[in-house]
Design an enzyme around this catalytic site. Structure first.
Site, PDB file in Angstrom:
ATOM      1  N   HIS A 361       0.813  -1.231   0.000  1.00 46.06           N
ATOM      2  CA  HIS A 361       0.000   0.000   0.000  1.00 46.06           C
ATOM      3  C   HIS A 361       0.838   1.269   0.000  1.00 46.06           C
ATOM      4  CE1 HIS A 361      -3.986  -1.812   1.033  1.00 46.06           C
ATOM      5  NE2 HIS A 361      -3.215  -2.771   1.525  1.00 46.06           N
ATOM      6  N   LYS A 552      -7.643  13.746   5.412  1.00 48.15           N
ATOM      7  CA  LYS A 552      -6.693  12.634   5.320  1.00 48.15           C
ATOM      8  C   LYS A 552      -5.717  12.786   6.467  1.00 48.15           C
ATOM      9  CE  LYS A 552      -6.105  14.029   1.049  1.00 48.15           C
ATOM     10  NZ  LYS A 552      -6.489  12.771   0.443  1.00 48.15           N
ATOM     11  N   ARG A 553      -4.963  11.732   6.730  1.00 52.65           N
ATOM     12  CA  ARG A 553      -3.966  11.863   7.783  1.00 52.65           C
ATOM     13  C   ARG A 553      -3.020  13.022   7.455  1.00 52.65           C
ATOM     14  NH1 ARG A 553      -3.657   7.837  11.914  1.00 52.65           N
ATOM     15  NH2 ARG A 553      -1.758   8.921  12.461  1.00 52.65           N
ATOM     16  N   LYS A 558       1.301  14.379   1.787  1.00 59.31           N
ATOM     17  CA  LYS A 558      -0.071  14.700   1.360  1.00 59.31           C
ATOM     18  C   LYS A 558      -0.240  16.211   1.144  1.00 59.31           C
ATOM     19  CE  LYS A 558      -2.020  10.705   3.826  1.00 59.31           C
ATOM     20  NZ  LYS A 558      -2.759   9.864   2.872  1.00 59.31           N
ATOM     21  N   THR A 662      -8.497   6.828  -1.170  1.00 60.42           N
ATOM     22  CA  THR A 662      -9.846   6.282  -1.345  1.00 60.42           C
ATOM     23  C   THR A 662     -10.893   7.359  -1.082  1.00 60.42           C
ATOM     24  OG1 THR A 662      -9.562   5.388   0.871  1.00 60.42           O
ATOM     25  CG2 THR A 662      -9.436   3.823  -0.942  1.00 60.42           C
ATOM     26  N   LYS A 666     -14.661   8.472  -2.868  1.00 54.49           N
ATOM     27  CA  LYS A 666     -15.908   8.786  -2.152  1.00 54.49           C
ATOM     28  C   LYS A 666     -16.416  10.159  -2.568  1.00 54.49           C
ATOM     29  CE  LYS A 666     -14.086   6.009   1.575  1.00 54.49           C
ATOM     30  NZ  LYS A 666     -13.185   6.032   2.741  1.00 54.49           N
TER      31      LYS A 666
HETATM   32  O1  H53 Z   1      -3.608   2.783   2.206  1.00 56.86           O
HETATM   33  C1  H53 Z   1      -4.700   3.172   1.399  1.00 56.86           C
HETATM   34  C2  H53 Z   1      -4.233   4.000   0.218  1.00 56.86           C
HETATM   35  C3  H53 Z   1      -3.360   5.161   0.664  1.00 56.86           C
HETATM   36  C4  H53 Z   1      -2.251   4.658   1.593  1.00 56.86           C
HETATM   37  C5  H53 Z   1      -2.858   3.878   2.734  1.00 56.86           C
HETATM   38  C6  H53 Z   1      -1.877   3.331   3.737  1.00 56.86           C
HETATM   39  C7  H53 Z   1      -2.209   3.332   5.086  1.00 56.86           C
HETATM   40  O2  H53 Z   1      -3.397   3.820   5.471  1.00 56.86           O
HETATM   41  C8  H53 Z   1      -1.322   2.803   6.037  1.00 56.86           C
HETATM   42  C9  H53 Z   1      -0.118   2.271   5.642  1.00 56.86           C
HETATM   43  C10 H53 Z   1       0.226   2.274   4.313  1.00 56.86           C
HETATM   44  O3  H53 Z   1       1.388   1.758   3.916  1.00 56.86           O
HETATM   45  C11 H53 Z   1      -0.655   2.799   3.360  1.00 56.86           C
HETATM   46  O4  H53 Z   1      -1.507   5.729   2.078  1.00 56.86           O
HETATM   47  O5  H53 Z   1      -2.825   5.795  -0.465  1.00 56.86           O
HETATM   48  O6  H53 Z   1      -5.363   4.463  -0.471  1.00 56.86           O
HETATM   49  C12 H53 Z   1      -5.438   1.927   0.964  1.00 56.86           C
HETATM   50  O7  H53 Z   1      -4.742   1.239  -0.011  1.00 56.86           O
END
Ligand code: H53
Length: 818
Positions: A361, A552-553, A558, A662, A666
């Site tokens: 991810h 978002k975080r 970001k 994601t 949405k």
């Molecule tokens: O995963 C999302 C992606 C997003 C990505 C996120 C994610 C985490 O929430 C935690 C750890 C990590 O390595 C990645 O940042 O871009 O949409 C689901 O795939």
């Protein structure tokens, strides 16, 4: 249709009310008159669970007795959100619930609100897991979600008077959790520590301590499928209540130490997201749930025998590793087969290889987990031996394939330096059958950059599955007004099961009457969000301004900094008289973000946003034209209110850094237009909704790469762009810190000297696109036409489609027969 596909309920509203009364009486011990809203919530949940029970049991039986391979989704996070409305929707019980509860004298929404949101995830990855298990159940695919029932979820965020983030514990289980069933009889023992000895020519692990893993089962009802799957979250408990000997010596605290240590394992979710954590307790958590889940699957699929034929294991279940967190499950299955069931290495390897697949991810190298071999050796000595042997086998394989010495060194699963480490992503890539990224661009970059050597040697393993979101929670539940309009426009509500049907809305973008209805829905959602914000946060929002949202975080990549700098520059334009305040398109800038507690610059950015908000609010020159709203403790509940109310969605990460995103999906599905870079799934969203219906700006991945190579100097941009300079100077000169120049000095210095994610380089492009946004917004009919086209063309981003892609490309399994 067969009875299984019908979500229709045999329960009438009266029967529902009767059942609630019964549950109130026999579980809570109160009459409806004595009951509080929270009692009615618990009673309702009890009734819904009872109602789903037959389908749940039948799904399990069909799974075990049939020949359809199940999916085990192994994930350290499941960010489920509140359960009640979702369960009612999927069980087809919403109207009966509303009527029954009103009949009992309660407000249905208040009953729903009484649920405490479980925060068992950090962000995208955890929420994706929740969307996926919803889709699996809705498609009738037999599946388990396997994870951890943390006692404390993601921290509750507050802001202090200086605008700084404060983290408070999220003790969600202090309230009754009527959805989770604790199953003490199906516990698993998870061992740790000790050493490995040689006995009769065999390696035998003699662990030094153990934890009891107790499953807590949550039903996962499918929408209109008649199927109910299981989310099994493990709770860690101690075996030794007390060490009596120590206790007798009246050393009470020492006596409960082992218990405390064991229970620590499931105590708290690590509040990190896309960043490395690397703590011993984290590895304990990972092994804890991986080991318990694999043993559990063996128990489930080979009932009534202690001599299971595990050569068939990969036909019973396929495990999807959600990021590297559960990857320790690979040596664990090897160990179980070899040590516990006596299989030889090659047989164990073949089964393990077939059983596991890995989803990556991230693209951030620091987020790929790496464990010191010494730590694995201390906690899991037998696993370290197995990893060593896997690594040896891997090296031989690479040599046989003619890989160079350099390449082999780069690819080592277990490094050969002074302080060897185990690279979990490499272990998963080599051992598993498939590796996938989560958006087209991301999967490509995994092949080209992050896992390039692996893709050279094992090209066939690499797949893409673009993420998706569940339309049940994120359209139907979150946006009932739009859902009604969609159903009206399409003449059917089948879109909830087949989101491609949204394409049927495209022609309606040319129908002015429909466009006005659509605009009215958006406006009502904005008013509803303003009311919610007033009531929950005491905020005054003007629903006649553009709602411009970034949720978002908080992470440098970001680039919340880009947005706040643009807002500050606009403020500076007003102050300097460069623009007339009357000419500004009124906007409400909404942020939602938590920062990892140890992430210094991210926390400082939060503080800055809060203080810019204050200064702007109190400045009469701004005349209410712009406003920042930063609701604390952004979570799924807030998301469900805010996304439907948003008109402009900010997806402004540096190209090549966001794996997918994601929330972008949405937003598009809820009729917001996106301003974004060519990053993650933005690329695919733009392709589908059309370049004319998306505000693109910023450097591409290639341009970013080139700039890194050339050597990036952010101060050049600062010097060259007077607006940018004015904004940064305002942060530096104390405008947002009561004149104190030190408060944001580290942030300012980072921007001017480092700026790793090139916020400054993209600043002017980001500013330029604002004029296009404002111009379009001035023509509401045109804006809403484009918003409708976003909805119409985003059906692809349903998590049902993602799951179908996993079924076809990776899992090779299917729905249960009806
Ligand atoms: O995963 C999302 C992606 C997003 C990505 C996120 C994610 C985490 O929430 C935690 C750890 C990590 O390595 C990645 O940042 O871009 O949409 C689901 O795939």
């Amino acid at each position: 249709m067969t009875e299984l596909t019908a979500p229709k309920s045999p329960l009438t509203a009266n029967e529902f009310a009767d059942e609630i009364r019964q549950a109130l009486k026999y579980t809570q011990g109160v009459t409806p008159e004595q009951a509080k809203t929270a009692d009615v919530y618990v009673a309702t949940a009890t009734v819904v669970r009872r109602h789903l029970m037959d389908s749940w049991m039948k799904t399990q039986q069909d799974m075990i007795n049939g020949d359809t391979k199940a999916v085990g989704y192994l994930s350290a996070e499941f960010l489920m959100g509140k359960q009640l409305r979702n369960a009612l929707l999927n069980a087809g019980l919403t109207p009966q619930f509303e009527e029954a509860v009103r009949g009992l004298g309660f407000d249905p929404q208040a009953v729903v609100d009484a649920e405490y949101e479980p925060g068992l995830g950090n962000g995208g990855l955890g929420r994706l897991a929740a969307c996926f298990i919803d889709s699996l159940a809705s498609l009738g695919v037999p599946a388990f979600g396997y994870g951890i029932q943390y006692k404390y979820g993601i921290f509750r965020q507050e802001f202090d008077d200086e605008g700084r983030q404060i983290e408070r514990p999220d003790y969600w289980l202090s309230n009754e959790d009527p959805w989770g069933h604790i199953d003490y009889e199906r516990d698993q023992r998870v061992n740790f520590g000790g050493k490995v000895v040689e006995e009769n020519g065999k390696r035998v692990w003699k662990p030094s301590w153990a934890v009891r893993a107790i499953p807590v089962d949550y039903m996962v009802p499918g929408y209109a499928s008649g199927r109910v799957n299981t989310l099994r979250l493990w709770q860690a408990r101690s075996y030794d209540e007390f060490d009596l000997l120590t206790f007798n010596k009246s050393e009470y605290l020492d006596a409960v130490k082992p218990q405390v240590k064991a229970e620590d394992i499931s105590k708290v979710l690590y509040p990190e997201d896309s960043t490395e954590v690397g703590k011993e307790l984290r590895l304990e958590q990972q092994y804890f749930f991986a080991s318990a889940s694999i043993h559990d699957a063996i128990r489930v699929f080979y009932p009534d025998t202690d001599k299971p034929d595990l050569t068939t294991f990969a036909d019973k279940i396929t495990f999807q590793l959600n990021d590297t967190h559960p990857v320790i499950g690979i040596p664990e299955l090897m160990r179980i087969m070899i040590d516990e069931y006596g299989y030889d290495w090659d047989t164990a390897w073949e089964v393990t290889h077939k059983t596991f697949n890995y989803t990556c991810h991230t693209l951030l190298p620091e987020a790929l987990e790496v464990w010191p071999a010494s730590l694995i050796g201390k906690l899991l000595p037998r696993h370290l031996e197995i990893i060593e042997r896997i690594n040896k086998q891997f090296v031989s394989e690479l040599e046989a394939k003619g890989a160079s010495e350099d390449q082999i060194k780069r690819m080592l699963i277990l490094t050969d330096d002074e302080h060897p480490v185990v690279r979990m992503a490499y272990l998963a890539t080599y051992a598993g059958s498939n590796v996938n990224g989560v958006a087209e661009l991301h999967s490509q970059l995994l092949k080209d950059v992050t896992l390039r050597d692996f893709s050279d040697v094992y090209p066939a393993k690499f797949k893409n599955v673009t993420n998706g979101v569940t339309p049940r929670r994120f359209i139907k539940l979150a946006n009932p007004r739009l859902s009604e309009l969609i159903t009206e426009g399409l003449g059917t509500d089948k879109w909830l099961e087949d989101l491609d049907l949204l394409e049927g809305l495209a022609p309606l973008a040319q129908d002015d009457e429909f466009v006005k209805k659509f605009a009215a829905v958006k406006h009502e959602n904005k008013v509803a969000f303003a009311d919610f914000s007033k009531q929950r946060y005491g905020a005054e929002l003007d629903a006649n301004t553009m709602f411009d949202t970034m949720i978002k975080r908080l992470h440098e990549y970001k680039r919340q900094a880009l947005k706040i700098l643009e807002i500050i520059a606009t403020y500076s334009d007003i102050k300097s008289g460069k623009v007339n305040v009357q000419d500004i398109t009124p906007r409400t800038y909404i942020f939602g973000a938590k920062a990892a507690p140890g992430y210094y610059l991210a926390k400082m950015t939060i503080q800055l946003i809060n203080n810019v908000a204050k200064v702007i609010d109190n400045d009469p020159d701004v005349n209410g034209k712009i406003k920042i709203f930063f609701p604390w403790n952004y979570n799924i509940e807030v998301a469900q209110m805010l996304i439907p109310a948003t008109e402009l969605d900010e997806q402004i990460s540096q190209a090549g850094k966001e794996a997918s995103g994601t929330s972008n999906m949405k937003f598009a599905l809820n009729g917001a237009l996106t301003v974004g870079t060519l990053d993650g799934a933005n690329v695919e969203i733009r392709e589908r909704v059309g370049a004319d219906n998306f505000f693109l700006f910023g450097m591409t991945v290639d341009e970013v790469e080139k700039m890194y190579e050339q050597g990036y100097d952010p101060s050049k941009y600062y010097e060259a762009d007077p607006r940018l300079k004015a904004a940064i100077d305002m942060v530096a000169d104390g405008t947002f810190s009561n004149g104190d120049r030190n408060t944001y000095a580290p942030l300012v210095s980072d921007w001017l000297t480092k700026d790793w994610f090139m916020t400054l380089a993209d600043f002017s492009a980001y500013h330029d696109i604002q004029a296009d946004i404002d111009a379009l917004y001035a023509d509401q009919l045109e804006w809403n036409r484009k918003a409708i086209l976003n909805v119409a063309n985003s059906g692809y981003f349903s998590s049902d489609r993602s799951i179908k892609d996993y079924l076809d490309r990776i899992w090779h399994t299917r729905s249960l027969d009806k």
